[in-house]
Design an enzyme around this catalytic site. Structure first.
Site, PDB file in Angstrom:
ATOM      1  N   THR A 158       0.886  -1.161   0.000  1.00 45.75           N
ATOM      2  CA  THR A 158       0.000   0.000   0.000  1.00 45.75           C
ATOM      3  C   THR A 158       0.930   1.218   0.000  1.00 45.75           C
ATOM      4  OG1 THR A 158      -0.338  -0.316   2.384  1.00 45.75           O
ATOM      5  CG2 THR A 158      -2.075  -1.096   0.928  1.00 45.75           C
ATOM      6  N   LYS A 184       3.974  -7.331   3.363  1.00 40.10           N
ATOM      7  CA  LYS A 184       3.713  -5.889   3.285  1.00 40.10           C
ATOM      8  C   LYS A 184       3.224  -5.439   4.640  1.00 40.10           C
ATOM      9  CE  LYS A 184       0.293  -3.874   2.689  1.00 40.10           C
ATOM     10  NZ  LYS A 184      -0.827  -3.218   3.471  1.00 40.10           N
ATOM     11  N   THR A 195      -2.759  -3.185   6.793  1.00 34.77           N
ATOM     12  CA  THR A 195      -2.927  -4.615   6.917  1.00 34.77           C
ATOM     13  C   THR A 195      -1.564  -5.265   6.812  1.00 34.77           C
ATOM     14  OG1 THR A 195      -5.107  -4.622   5.945  1.00 34.77           O
ATOM     15  CG2 THR A 195      -3.889  -6.651   5.818  1.00 34.77           C
ATOM     16  N   GLU A 281       4.690   3.378   9.210  1.00 27.71           N
ATOM     17  CA  GLU A 281       4.305   4.716   8.745  1.00 27.71           C
ATOM     18  C   GLU A 281       5.065   5.805   9.490  1.00 27.71           C
ATOM     19  OE1 GLU A 281      -0.172   3.909   7.055  1.00 27.71           O
ATOM     20  OE2 GLU A 281       0.072   4.563   9.124  1.00 27.71           O
ATOM     21  N   ASN A 403      -1.688   9.950   8.836  1.00 27.63           N
ATOM     22  CA  ASN A 403      -2.963   9.346   9.197  1.00 27.63           C
ATOM     23  C   ASN A 403      -4.058  10.353   9.515  1.00 27.63           C
ATOM     24  OD1 ASN A 403      -2.771   6.357   9.165  1.00 27.63           O
ATOM     25  ND2 ASN A 403      -0.918   6.868  10.313  1.00 27.63           N
ATOM     26  N   THR A 408     -10.888  16.021   1.303  1.00 26.11           N
ATOM     27  CA  THR A 408     -12.144  16.009   0.548  1.00 26.11           C
ATOM     28  C   THR A 408     -12.291  17.364  -0.153  1.00 26.11           C
ATOM     29  OG1 THR A 408     -13.368  14.440   1.865  1.00 26.11           O
ATOM     30  CG2 THR A 408     -14.643  16.094   0.755  1.00 26.11           C
TER      31      THR A 408
END
EC number: 2.3.1.35
Lengths: 408, 408
Positions: A158, A184, A195, A281, A403, A408
């Site tokens: 990802t 991953k 995940t 991350e 995160n 939007t």
């Protein structure tokens, strides 16, 4: 005792004989240079298969389906994996789509649907774009070379910064056995939870019950001992496939070859798990925590993981702060047996705590040690023989930015 | 049923009759405008006393000492508290210093050492500067007014942005009973882990066993349901003191007055706990998570806390991201009973998930709701009557900066 285990140069999941793999870009993720989001691992010979899955009460339909198709006396030929969409929390459509993905892959490869597994990783709550699956699964070319394994490794990422691949081999009576794997870790597409996926393939011929116990033990010491952010995915999956193509005798436990096989699987899982922690991350460094001298191995595993998962330990390491008070807090909150007055602590190999109290160490040397790409924290409890390790990464502003970046 | 409970204007720990308090600056912390770091709460009448303490295996000597001096049939007159130094992980010196602090306070107040408690909060692994204690404890002036309570509230802060104070009152047969309290939460001096401290004082006359059960139940629903960063201090302490100065009948459970008293204590603890969550390190907003329709209250408490403690939920709220997949993940990792297909989710009062699936809501209205100072997340499990709430704060870059700022 185990036989010698060697690293395989450019090792990947296709390093084991009889496994091929590949990946394509189907358009689930936003496009980018050399980006893939859909891949397959395939073995012409049926594989004994073992699996471990997320313990979350809410899980993806892909996990439900794989759990049905993995187990003693079951065999599989392939696993199809997409990134960019988790196929989780989408109601009954989830299982319909998971099954169709295995059907599409099975038809493409000429194997049975029931012998095909599926994983998904990405955004929760969004249905898999099946039109893309129908168009692109038949286009996945699988090859038995390093290139094929590498394409698959890319397809499952990802926002991981790099692929995670390894293989090791060992000889039993002149027959070379290979264990290869890919994984991953933490990432997002639309900002979302990560995940953890890993696939390990071996050409050893392995009894299916022994295969599962080997995987469970290896996962306990590797993937279950890493932490990026304390959150547990709905899609976590580790699969171990054994196709017997090496041509050796069956491995079923109780001998040197079996111990060597288990050790090879553990090494592969440990490498893949550590690479996930390192690539967490926003991470700038890997943190390895060793707890020794505990009352039991389980206590040491718990305490080391508590330390690797502590936000205050992670931020202290990020800030190069030899703040052993936070290490004490994290070990203590694991609620294991300990005697505070016997604890020693080390950063890399520099002792900073002796018998439960801070000692006069050279601060700058510890600050320098904490500045490296890998930081080793060791907590010696000095009350028994229990030993365990865990791996985490530091917590940085970048994790928060990553995160909380809603657009939007 | 309970009697009416009223808020006391400018309420604090000295609002209950017979309690006085005060605070001074002793120089343990770096100086600053109106800064205090040493305080005392005092009651001339002996108080029945209840306490709850950190479950960490490594705890401060102050916690060990208080645990010995709190319990059924024991009474206390005072508690002395310093901020800036945790008196934790300093070997045998810790208990020597903790005892001396209570001796100094007891001599200053003219009460017995065994009836004096002590708390410390601040850096772990550093000894208490006892020379400062010997100089400044005798200088603490305690007064029975709001000013005294407010000075004490300041003295226990570390990097909290504001004091946390409240009092409520209720009448039983014409006798006014008051419950007042103060708390402090997440902060650091030299970057370090926080300690949660709270002191609740009442002039009700309360049976000591009932006092402890009342406090334990209130803490379960308040302080044990908040989360800033998942880490548990070595010094966490909540004390409830009852001196009987209101002049009413003894409260010992089983009647309306007792239920009202328990409700008043719960309200005070809930307020003080929420204020700690709101003032978490780096926080920009309070997050309240309600889980209802669970199989049991315990399930609802677990799931709401898992959600309030999730780093991915915290960062999503910070980023105004209506990412309900993370809420599902966090509820699911609590491993409670649930039926995914029955879950509804709300942000403030706007529904975003119905029967386990995302619905078409007005995104901008949810983004706006997430932009407020208080965000209410509600997860309706729709399988039972279990109800629970938890409180957290968002996770921001500021938390990381705060806790990784090492300055040598």
């Amino acid at each position: 005792m185990t036989l010698p285990i060697a690293s395989v140069p450019n090792g990947t999941v296709t390093s084991a004989k009889g496994f091929s793999a590949g990946g394509v870009f189907a358009g689930i993720k936003t496009p980018g240079p050399d980006k893939k989001d859909l891949g397959i691992i395939y073995s012409e010979q049926p594989c004994a298969v073992a699996g471990t899955f997320s313990q979350n009460t809410i899980i993806s339909s892909t996990v439900v389906l794989d759990q049905e198709r993995v187990g003693t006396d079951k065999t599989v030929h392939a696993v199809v994996v997409n990134s960019g969409c988790a196929n989780t929390a989408v109601g009954e459509q989830g299982m319909i789509d998971a099954k169709e993905m295995t059907k599409l892959a099975a038809e493409h490869l000429g194997v049975s649907e029931e012998q095909t597994l599926v994983s998904s990783t990405g955004v929760i709550g969004v249905e898999i774009p099946m039109a893309l699956m129908r168009e692109f699964i038949p286009q996945i070319e699988v090859t038995a070379d390093t290139h094929g394994g590498n394409e698959f490794a890319k397809a499952i990422l990802t926002t991981d910064k790099r692929t995670k691949e390894i293989a090791v081999s060992f000889d039993v009576d002149g027959v070379t056995h290979t264990v290869g794997g890919v994984s991953k870790g933490s990432g997002m597409i639309h900002p979302n939870m990560a995940t953890m996926l890993a696939y390990v393939a071996t050409d050893a011929k392995v009894d299916s019950a022994f295969l599962q116990s080997t995987l469970s033990e290896a996962v306990k010491l590797s993937f279950n001992q890493i932490d990026v952010d304390g959150d547990q995915s709905t899609n976590d999956t580790v699969l171990l496939m054994a196709n017997g193509e090496a041509g050796g005798s069956e491995i079923s436990g109780g001998d040197e070859a079996s111990e060597t096989f288990a050790e090879a699987v553990r090494q592969v899982c440990e490498f893949l798990a550590i690479e996930i922690a390192r690539d967490g991350e926003g991470a700038t460094k890997l943190i390895e925590v060793t707890v020794d001298g505990a009352a039991s191995d389980d206590d040491a595993l718990l305490a080391s993981r508590s330390c690797a998962a502590s936000m205050l330990v992670k931020t202290a390491v990020y800030g190069r702060d030899p703040n052993w008070g936070r290490i004490f807090m994290a070990v203590g909150k694991a609620e294991i047996k300990l005697d505070e007055a016997k604890i020693d602590c080390y950063v890399n190999d520099i002792q900073i705590v002796a018998e439960g109290k801070g000692i006069s160490y050279n601060v700058q040397s510890v600050v320098s040690a904490l500045g490296g790409d890998e930081v080793r924290l060791r907590v010696a409890l000095n009350i028994g023989d229990g030993y365990g390790r865990a791996w985490g990464c530091d917590l940085t502003e970048e994790y928060v930015v990553f995160n909380s970046a809603y657009t939007t």
